[in-house]
Motif scaffolding. Structure first.
Motif, PDB file in Angstrom:
ATOM      1  N   LYS A 115     -12.356 -12.033  13.590  1.00 58.57           N
ATOM      2  CA  LYS A 115     -11.418 -12.248  14.716  1.00 58.57           C
ATOM      3  C   LYS A 115     -11.229 -11.002  15.578  1.00 58.57           C
ATOM      4  CE  LYS A 115      -6.875 -14.238  15.670  1.00 58.57           C
ATOM      5  NZ  LYS A 115      -5.670 -14.839  15.078  1.00 58.57           N
ATOM      6  N   ALA A 116     -11.193  -9.732  14.753  1.00 58.34           N
ATOM      7  CA  ALA A 116     -10.987  -8.622  15.619  1.00 58.34           C
ATOM      8  C   ALA A 116     -12.525  -8.256  16.383  1.00 58.34           C
ATOM      9  CB  ALA A 116     -10.557  -7.595  14.816  1.00 58.34           C
ATOM     10  N   GLY A 117     -13.375  -8.798  15.959  1.00 60.72           N
ATOM     11  CA  GLY A 117     -14.875  -8.555  16.652  1.00 60.72           C
ATOM     12  C   GLY A 117     -15.783  -8.140  15.977  1.00 60.72           C
ATOM     13  N   PHE A 118     -15.626  -7.919  14.500  1.00 61.99           N
ATOM     14  CA  PHE A 118     -16.465  -7.308  13.763  1.00 61.99           C
ATOM     15  C   PHE A 118     -17.595  -8.334  13.207  1.00 61.99           C
ATOM     16  CE2 PHE A 118     -13.253  -4.328  13.136  1.00 61.99           C
ATOM     17  CZ  PHE A 118     -13.858  -2.898  12.655  1.00 61.99           C
ATOM     18  N   LYS A 119     -18.697  -7.895  12.798  1.00 62.56           N
ATOM     19  CA  LYS A 119     -19.727  -9.055  12.455  1.00 62.56           C
ATOM     20  C   LYS A 119     -20.200  -8.554  10.851  1.00 62.56           C
ATOM     21  CE  LYS A 119     -20.297 -10.681  16.555  1.00 62.56           C
ATOM     22  NZ  LYS A 119     -19.713 -11.997  16.648  1.00 62.56           N
ATOM     23  N   GLU A 120     -20.554  -9.470  10.021  1.00 60.83           N
ATOM     24  CA  GLU A 120     -20.973  -9.123   8.804  1.00 60.83           C
ATOM     25  C   GLU A 120     -22.269  -8.588   8.612  1.00 60.83           C
ATOM     26  OE1 GLU A 120     -19.696 -12.018   5.631  1.00 60.83           O
ATOM     27  OE2 GLU A 120     -19.409 -13.333   7.539  1.00 60.83           O
ATOM     28  N   LYS A 121     -22.334  -7.372   7.855  1.00 60.59           N
ATOM     29  CA  LYS A 121     -23.740  -6.979   7.578  1.00 60.59           C
ATOM     30  C   LYS A 121     -24.286  -7.231   6.251  1.00 60.59           C
ATOM     31  CE  LYS A 121     -24.638  -2.846   8.966  1.00 60.59           C
ATOM     32  NZ  LYS A 121     -25.751  -3.154   9.876  1.00 60.59           N
ATOM     33  N   GLY A 122     -23.418  -7.925   5.518  1.00 57.27           N
ATOM     34  CA  GLY A 122     -23.686  -8.376   4.022  1.00 57.27           C
ATOM     35  C   GLY A 122     -23.050  -7.651   3.102  1.00 57.27           C
ATOM     36  N   PRO A 123     -23.365  -7.927   1.767  1.00 57.16           N
ATOM     37  CA  PRO A 123     -22.612  -7.372   0.872  1.00 57.16           C
ATOM     38  C   PRO A 123     -22.849  -5.876   0.526  1.00 57.16           C
ATOM     39  CG  PRO A 123     -23.876  -9.289  -0.188  1.00 57.16           C
ATOM     40  CD  PRO A 123     -24.159  -8.966   1.298  1.00 57.16           C
ATOM     41  N   SER A 124     -21.753  -4.973   0.197  1.00 56.62           N
ATOM     42  CA  SER A 124     -21.645  -3.709   0.152  1.00 56.62           C
ATOM     43  C   SER A 124     -22.183  -3.244  -1.133  1.00 56.62           C
ATOM     44  CB  SER A 124     -20.531  -3.244   0.420  1.00 56.62           C
ATOM     45  OG  SER A 124     -20.368  -1.854   0.487  1.00 56.62           O
ATOM     46  N   ARG A 156      -6.254  -7.059  28.684  1.00 59.08           N
ATOM     47  CA  ARG A 156      -4.837  -6.247  28.225  1.00 59.08           C
ATOM     48  C   ARG A 156      -4.011  -7.067  27.012  1.00 59.08           C
ATOM     49  NH1 ARG A 156      -1.808  -1.937  29.635  1.00 59.08           N
ATOM     50  NH2 ARG A 156       0.355  -2.119  29.325  1.00 59.08           N
ATOM     51  N   ARG A 157      -3.796  -6.421  26.024  1.00 51.20           N
ATOM     52  CA  ARG A 157      -3.025  -7.256  25.096  1.00 51.20           C
ATOM     53  C   ARG A 157      -1.522  -6.858  24.898  1.00 51.20           C
ATOM     54  NH1 ARG A 157      -4.812  -8.390  18.747  1.00 51.20           N
ATOM     55  NH2 ARG A 157      -2.787  -9.371  18.190  1.00 51.20           N
ATOM     56  N   ASN A 158      -0.544  -7.966  24.698  1.00 51.92           N
ATOM     57  CA  ASN A 158       0.719  -7.809  24.735  1.00 51.92           C
ATOM     58  C   ASN A 158       1.096  -7.257  23.180  1.00 51.92           C
ATOM     59  OD1 ASN A 158       3.377  -7.397  24.541  1.00 51.92           O
ATOM     60  ND2 ASN A 158       3.687  -9.775  24.900  1.00 51.92           N
ATOM     61  N   SER A 159       1.272  -5.853  22.883  1.00 49.25           N
ATOM     62  CA  SER A 159       1.313  -5.518  21.726  1.00 49.25           C
ATOM     63  C   SER A 159       2.966  -5.461  21.264  1.00 49.25           C
ATOM     64  CB  SER A 159       0.949  -3.948  21.767  1.00 49.25           C
ATOM     65  OG  SER A 159      -0.341  -3.752  21.898  1.00 49.25           O
ATOM     66  N   GLY A 160       3.547  -6.096  21.821  1.00 53.55           N
ATOM     67  CA  GLY A 160       5.148  -6.305  21.624  1.00 53.55           C
ATOM     68  C   GLY A 160       5.296  -7.649  21.257  1.00 53.55           C
ATOM     69  N   CYS A 161       4.374  -8.588  21.075  1.00 56.05           N
ATOM     70  CA  CYS A 161       4.570  -9.899  20.315  1.00 56.05           C
ATOM     71  C   CYS A 161       4.673  -9.636  18.674  1.00 56.05           C
ATOM     72  CB  CYS A 161       3.073 -10.664  20.632  1.00 56.05           C
ATOM     73  SG  CYS A 161       1.735 -10.089  19.850  1.00 56.05           S
ATOM     74  N   LYS A 195       1.273  -6.772  12.692  1.00 57.45           N
ATOM     75  CA  LYS A 195       1.234  -5.138  12.935  1.00 57.45           C
ATOM     76  C   LYS A 195      -0.101  -4.665  12.562  1.00 57.45           C
ATOM     77  CE  LYS A 195       5.918  -2.856  13.169  1.00 57.45           C
ATOM     78  NZ  LYS A 195       6.463  -4.322  13.357  1.00 57.45           N
ATOM     79  N   GLY A 196      -0.801  -5.247  11.564  1.00 64.11           N
ATOM     80  CA  GLY A 196      -2.246  -4.768  11.320  1.00 64.11           C
ATOM     81  C   GLY A 196      -3.113  -5.035  12.484  1.00 64.11           C
ATOM     82  N   SER A 197      -3.171  -6.323  12.938  1.00 64.08           N
ATOM     83  CA  SER A 197      -4.014  -6.743  14.039  1.00 64.08           C
ATOM     84  C   SER A 197      -3.748  -5.950  15.123  1.00 64.08           C
ATOM     85  CB  SER A 197      -3.977  -8.198  14.283  1.00 64.08           C
ATOM     86  OG  SER A 197      -2.719  -8.553  14.626  1.00 64.08           O
ATOM     87  N   ILE A 198      -2.478  -5.564  15.414  1.00 63.98           N
ATOM     88  CA  ILE A 198      -2.143  -4.906  16.784  1.00 63.98           C
ATOM     89  C   ILE A 198      -2.683  -3.414  16.778  1.00 63.98           C
ATOM     90  CG2 ILE A 198      -0.293  -3.661  18.029  1.00 63.98           C
ATOM     91  CD1 ILE A 198       1.351  -6.383  17.414  1.00 63.98           C
ATOM     92  N   LEU A 199      -2.485  -2.939  15.531  1.00 66.46           N
ATOM     93  CA  LEU A 199      -2.989  -1.428  15.360  1.00 66.46           C
ATOM     94  C   LEU A 199      -4.512  -1.264  15.221  1.00 66.46           C
ATOM     95  CD1 LEU A 199      -2.262   1.336  14.584  1.00 66.46           C
ATOM     96  CD2 LEU A 199      -2.601   0.678  12.085  1.00 66.46           C
ATOM     97  N   LEU A 200      -5.160  -2.290  14.814  1.00 77.02           N
ATOM     98  CA  LEU A 200      -6.701  -2.409  14.818  1.00 77.02           C
ATOM     99  C   LEU A 200      -7.067  -2.693  16.173  1.00 77.02           C
ATOM    100  CD1 LEU A 200      -9.384  -2.337  13.351  1.00 77.02           C
ATOM    101  CD2 LEU A 200      -9.252  -4.840  12.972  1.00 77.02           C
ATOM    102  N   TRP A 201      -6.546  -3.390  17.046  1.00 78.29           N
ATOM    103  CA  TRP A 201      -6.966  -3.593  18.445  1.00 78.29           C
ATOM    104  C   TRP A 201      -6.763  -2.200  19.108  1.00 78.29           C
ATOM    105  CZ3 TRP A 201      -4.562  -2.991  22.888  1.00 78.29           C
ATOM    106  CH2 TRP A 201      -5.074  -3.901  24.235  1.00 78.29           C
ATOM    107  N   ARG A 202      -5.700  -1.381  18.864  1.00 79.88           N
ATOM    108  CA  ARG A 202      -5.603  -0.356  19.755  1.00 79.88           C
ATOM    109  C   ARG A 202      -6.595   0.723  19.263  1.00 79.88           C
ATOM    110  NH1 ARG A 202      -0.884   0.066  22.973  1.00 79.88           N
ATOM    111  NH2 ARG A 202      -1.052   2.354  22.873  1.00 79.88           N
ATOM    112  N   TYR A 203      -6.910   0.736  17.861  1.00 79.26           N
ATOM    113  CA  TYR A 203      -7.694   1.870  17.394  1.00 79.26           C
ATOM    114  C   TYR A 203      -8.994   1.482  18.070  1.00 79.26           C
ATOM    115  CZ  TYR A 203     -10.283   4.477  14.100  1.00 79.26           C
ATOM    116  OH  TYR A 203     -11.109   5.375  13.324  1.00 79.26           O
ATOM    117  N   LEU A 204      -9.307   0.137  17.951  1.00 79.80           N
ATOM    118  CA  LEU A 204     -10.982  -0.031  18.530  1.00 79.80           C
ATOM    119  C   LEU A 204     -10.878   0.405  20.019  1.00 79.80           C
ATOM    120  CD1 LEU A 204     -11.491  -3.274  16.754  1.00 79.80           C
ATOM    121  CD2 LEU A 204     -12.476  -1.180  16.182  1.00 79.80           C
ATOM    122  N   GLN A 205      -9.852  -0.090  20.838  1.00 80.34           N
ATOM    123  CA  GLN A 205      -9.819   0.329  22.206  1.00 80.34           C
ATOM    124  C   GLN A 205      -9.903   1.958  22.220  1.00 80.34           C
ATOM    125  OE1 GLN A 205     -10.118  -2.131  24.684  1.00 80.34           O
ATOM    126  NE2 GLN A 205     -10.393  -2.899  22.761  1.00 80.34           N
TER     127      GLN A 205
END
Length: 241
Positions: free
Chosen positions: A204-213, A236-241, A169-179
């Motif tokens: 994996k969701a498409g973010f890049k590292e900017k370094g230590p915060s 299109r992603r199948n969010s029902g998986c 659910k975390g990855s599905i929600l993040l994907w929908r939020y970014l869309q």
């Protein structure tokens, strides 16, 4: 037939493919969608905080956002939040706010600290003076402030109810939020901080590292991550998986 309700012109109600088994009596009385994505409101704040507290306090001893901060962000920028509801119950959420700088933290000189305190509503006890007594890091600014009409969204927290974890659910929600962010005019990127073990999840969701915060909580160190909203085209992603 279940009525579809949506609180934002950019969000469409979404229903799971797997039907929920209910009795005939419940079918007659039930009017809530099986699964729905929508912006959060102040009425969702208690549910948000309860999920957040359970998820984070046991690990770090602190919540990313206090209840007052949740209420503040949901009051100022509800359009930058997204909740996943199943039969009316919140099961996962993301809360974001507007941000206007390249990174999520900065360093102020001592001569500017008083004015900064007034702007970001922080007291001196939150600051840690460095050895030279001149530079004072103020990571809390990014954690408490919403800057409207900016091209950057700061994702404060992504959390999933304890009974719904390990289900993707975390990855599905993040994907929908970014869309969803891609539909917001003028928005160019998203920033967040996370612990090292979560870096692969966001990569994996498409973010890049900017370094230590520079931001730390209870001596926990974080990596800052960046997602360019207009830099990806998803199938299109199948969010029902």
């Amino acid at each position: 037939m279940t009525k579809q309700v949506c609180g934002s012109p950019f969000l469409k109600p979404f229903f799971l493919k797997t039907p929920v088994r209910v009795s005939s009596l419940q079918q007659r009385r039930h009017t809530l969608p099986a699964s729905e994505f929508r912006n959060l409101t102040s009425q969702d704040a208690i549910s948000v905080f309860e999920i957040e507290r359970e998820a984070f306090v046991s690990v770090s001893g602190e919540c990313p956002l206090t209840l007052d901060e949740v209420l503040n962000f949901l009051g100022q920028c509800p359009e930058l939040s997204l909740g996943w509801f199943e039969e009316g119950q919140l099961v996962a959420f993301i809360i974001g706010s507007g941000w206007h700088k390249e990174r999520l933290s900065k360093v102020l000189t001592l001569s500017k600290i008083k004015n900064s305190c007034k702007k970001i509503h922080l007291c001196y006890s939150l600051f840690n003076t460095l050895d030279d007594g001149n530079l004072i890091p103020v990571p809390q600014e990014a954690m408490t402030q919403h800057v409207p009409d900016t091209p950057t969204v700061h994702i404060h927290v992504l959390s999933v109810h304890r009974h719904c974890r390990q289900q993707g659910k975390g990855s599905i929600l993040l994907w929908r939020y970014l869309q969803y962010l891609r539909c917001m005019p003028g928005l160019r990127r998203a920033l967040l901080i996370c612990e090292d073990f979560l870096v692969p999840f966001y990569l994996k969701a498409g973010f890049k590292e900017k370094g230590p915060s520079e931001i730390s909580v209870s001596n926990m160190q974080f990596q800052e991550m960046e997602y360019m909203v207009n830099g990806h085209v998803y199938a299109r992603r199948n969010s029902g998986c």
